[in-house]
Design a protein around this motif. Structure first.
Motif, mmCIF file in Angstrom:
data_model
loop_
_atom_site.group_PDB
_atom_site.id
_atom_site.type_symbol
_atom_site.label_atom_id
_atom_site.label_comp_id
_atom_site.label_asym_id
_atom_site.label_seq_id
_atom_site.Cartn_x
_atom_site.Cartn_y
_atom_site.Cartn_z
ATOM 1 N N PRO A 3 55.122 -2.207 64.362
ATOM 2 C CA PRO A 3 54.205 -2.156 65.511
ATOM 3 C C PRO A 3 53.585 -3.515 65.830
ATOM 4 C CG PRO A 3 53.813 -0.312 64.052
ATOM 5 C CD PRO A 3 54.803 -1.215 63.363
ATOM 6 N N ILE A 4 53.350 -4.328 64.804
ATOM 7 C CA ILE A 4 52.753 -5.650 65.041
ATOM 8 C C ILE A 4 53.724 -6.521 65.827
ATOM 9 C CG2 ILE A 4 51.944 -7.758 63.919
ATOM 10 C CD1 ILE A 4 50.840 -5.938 61.677
ATOM 11 N N ASP A 5 55.010 -6.462 65.464
ATOM 12 C CA ASP A 5 56.015 -7.229 66.200
ATOM 13 C C ASP A 5 56.086 -6.774 67.652
ATOM 14 O OD1 ASP A 5 56.702 -8.686 63.938
ATOM 15 O OD2 ASP A 5 58.370 -7.362 63.417
ATOM 16 N N LEU A 6 56.049 -5.461 67.871
ATOM 17 C CA LEU A 6 56.104 -4.943 69.239
ATOM 18 C C LEU A 6 54.896 -5.387 70.049
ATOM 19 C CD1 LEU A 6 57.467 -1.322 68.746
ATOM 20 C CD2 LEU A 6 58.619 -3.240 69.836
ATOM 21 N N ARG A 7 53.742 -5.406 69.434
ATOM 22 C CA ARG A 7 52.542 -5.852 70.166
ATOM 23 C C ARG A 7 52.626 -7.336 70.500
ATOM 24 N NH1 ARG A 7 49.777 -2.397 66.190
ATOM 25 N NH2 ARG A 7 49.399 -0.427 67.239
ATOM 26 N N ARG A 8 53.188 -8.122 69.597
ATOM 27 C CA ARG A 8 53.356 -9.554 69.862
ATOM 28 C C ARG A 8 54.327 -9.756 71.026
ATOM 29 N NH1 ARG A 8 57.158 -12.819 68.709
ATOM 30 N NH2 ARG A 8 58.115 -11.480 67.153
ATOM 31 N N ILE A 9 55.427 -9.021 71.006
ATOM 32 C CA ILE A 9 56.402 -9.114 72.093
ATOM 33 C C ILE A 9 55.776 -8.647 73.400
ATOM 34 C CG2 ILE A 9 58.589 -8.191 72.964
ATOM 35 C CD1 ILE A 9 59.483 -8.040 69.972
ATOM 36 N N ARG A 10 55.011 -7.547 73.355
ATOM 37 C CA ARG A 10 54.316 -7.056 74.554
ATOM 38 C C ARG A 10 53.404 -8.135 75.113
ATOM 39 N NH1 ARG A 10 49.518 -3.616 73.341
ATOM 40 N NH2 ARG A 10 48.947 -5.693 72.656
ATOM 41 N N ASP A 11 52.646 -8.795 74.242
ATOM 42 C CA ASP A 11 51.728 -9.847 74.691
ATOM 43 C C ASP A 11 52.486 -10.995 75.358
ATOM 44 O OD1 ASP A 11 49.644 -8.336 73.709
ATOM 45 O OD2 ASP A 11 49.405 -9.538 71.883
ATOM 46 N N LYS A 13 55.413 -10.795 76.887
ATOM 47 C CA LYS A 13 55.934 -10.318 78.172
ATOM 48 C C LYS A 13 54.813 -10.140 79.200
ATOM 49 C CE LYS A 13 60.150 -8.443 76.301
ATOM 50 N NZ LYS A 13 61.061 -9.365 76.952
ATOM 51 N N MET A 14 53.646 -9.735 78.754
ATOM 52 C CA MET A 14 52.501 -9.625 79.667
ATOM 53 C C MET A 14 52.112 -11.013 80.182
ATOM 54 S SD MET A 14 51.743 -6.507 80.224
ATOM 55 C CE MET A 14 50.143 -6.712 80.996
ATOM 56 N N ASN A 15 52.184 -12.028 79.334
ATOM 57 C CA ASN A 15 51.910 -13.396 79.777
ATOM 58 C C ASN A 15 52.921 -13.819 80.845
ATOM 59 O OD1 ASN A 15 49.592 -13.939 78.287
ATOM 60 N ND2 ASN A 15 50.765 -14.608 76.506
ATOM 61 N N GLN A 16 54.186 -13.434 80.681
ATOM 62 C CA GLN A 16 55.201 -13.727 81.692
ATOM 63 C C GLN A 16 54.806 -13.097 83.026
ATOM 64 O OE1 GLN A 16 58.666 -12.465 78.950
ATOM 65 N NE2 GLN A 16 59.621 -13.517 80.664
ATOM 66 N N LEU A 17 54.393 -11.834 82.989
ATOM 67 C CA LEU A 17 54.016 -11.139 84.223
ATOM 68 C C LEU A 17 52.813 -11.805 84.879
ATOM 69 C CD1 LEU A 17 54.454 -7.417 83.138
ATOM 70 C CD2 LEU A 17 55.922 -8.745 84.670
ATOM 71 N N ARG A 18 51.830 -12.199 84.088
ATOM 72 C CA ARG A 18 50.638 -12.863 84.644
ATOM 73 C C ARG A 18 51.009 -14.167 85.337
ATOM 74 N NH1 ARG A 18 48.685 -11.931 79.343
ATOM 75 N NH2 ARG A 18 47.746 -9.864 79.257
ATOM 76 N N LYS A 19 52.075 -14.826 84.860
ATOM 77 C CA LYS A 19 52.535 -16.086 85.456
ATOM 78 C C LYS A 19 53.448 -15.853 86.659
ATOM 79 C CE LYS A 19 52.493 -18.597 81.083
ATOM 80 N NZ LYS A 19 53.356 -19.220 80.065
ATOM 81 N N GLY A 20 53.706 -14.568 86.974
ATOM 82 C CA GLY A 20 54.559 -14.258 88.111
ATOM 83 C C GLY A 20 56.032 -14.190 87.767
ATOM 84 N N GLN A 21 56.365 -14.127 86.483
ATOM 85 C CA GLN A 21 57.756 -14.063 86.044
ATOM 86 C C GLN A 21 58.133 -12.622 85.716
ATOM 87 O OE1 GLN A 21 57.597 -16.598 82.629
ATOM 88 N NE2 GLN A 21 57.644 -18.490 83.828
ATOM 89 N N ASN A 22 59.400 -12.285 85.908
ATOM 90 C CA ASN A 22 59.895 -10.962 85.548
ATOM 91 C C ASN A 22 59.929 -10.816 84.031
ATOM 92 O OD1 ASN A 22 60.353 -10.672 88.259
ATOM 93 N ND2 ASN A 22 62.566 -10.805 88.123
ATOM 94 N N LEU A 33 54.299 0.520 75.644
ATOM 95 C CA LEU A 33 53.205 -0.437 75.450
ATOM 96 C C LEU A 33 52.991 -1.299 76.690
ATOM 97 C CD1 LEU A 33 53.947 -1.625 71.796
ATOM 98 C CD2 LEU A 33 52.012 -0.232 72.543
ATOM 99 N N MET A 34 54.098 -1.706 77.319
ATOM 100 C CA MET A 34 54.001 -2.526 78.531
ATOM 101 C C MET A 34 53.326 -1.753 79.658
ATOM 102 S SD MET A 34 55.543 -5.592 78.239
ATOM 103 C CE MET A 34 55.968 -5.941 79.919
ATOM 104 N N LYS A 35 53.764 -0.514 79.875
ATOM 105 C CA LYS A 35 53.177 0.290 80.956
ATOM 106 C C LYS A 35 51.692 0.506 80.723
ATOM 107 C CE LYS A 35 57.231 2.801 82.566
ATOM 108 N NZ LYS A 35 57.830 4.141 82.721
ATOM 109 N N ARG A 36 51.307 0.744 79.496
ATOM 110 C CA ARG A 36 49.887 0.953 79.173
ATOM 111 C C ARG A 36 49.079 -0.327 79.458
ATOM 112 N NH1 ARG A 36 48.408 2.681 73.220
ATOM 113 N NH2 ARG A 36 48.602 4.811 73.935
ATOM 114 N N ALA A 37 49.596 -1.482 79.052
ATOM 115 C CA ALA A 37 48.889 -2.749 79.267
ATOM 116 C C ALA A 37 48.805 -3.082 80.759
ATOM 117 C CB ALA A 37 49.579 -3.872 78.500
ATOM 118 N N ILE A 38 49.882 -2.821 81.493
ATOM 119 C CA ILE A 38 49.891 -3.098 82.937
ATOM 120 C C ILE A 38 48.852 -2.237 83.639
ATOM 121 C CG2 ILE A 38 51.280 -2.769 85.028
ATOM 122 C CD1 ILE A 38 53.716 -3.658 83.247
ATOM 123 N N GLU A 39 48.799 -0.968 83.273
ATOM 124 C CA GLU A 39 47.815 -0.060 83.875
ATOM 125 C C GLU A 39 46.388 -0.485 83.526
ATOM 126 O OE1 GLU A 39 46.666 4.507 83.132
ATOM 127 O OE2 GLU A 39 48.745 4.167 83.731
#
Length: 65
Positions: A3-11, A13-22, A33-39
């Motif tokens: 779960p720690i690895d998944l949260r790191r990867i989620r973080d 990818k969320m940084n990518q989205l905040r920068k306007g990247q896919n 995890l991504m859908k929850r963070a985006i919401e």
């Protein structure tokens, strides 16, 4: 994957989205995890499901013609 690895990867990818990247995710747990963070952040993101995973595509707040 832990779960720690998944949260790191989620973080990352969320940084990518905040920068306007896919961002792409193929694991169901990472997608959840991504859908929850985006919401939670209320990011304007389009989620496209494919046969191999999900694409998260940031939507621009203002579209130029």
């Amino acid at each position: 994957m832990s779960p720690i690895d998944l949260r790191r990867i989620r973080d990352e990818k969320m940084n990518q989205l905040r920068k306007g990247q896919n961002a792409y995710a193929e694991s169901e747990e990472l997608v959840r995890l991504m859908k929850r963070a985006i919401e939670k952040e209320k990011l304007p993101v389009q989620c496209d499901a494919t046969s191999s995973g999900y694409w998260f595509i940031p939507l621009s707040s203002s579209k130029t013609s």
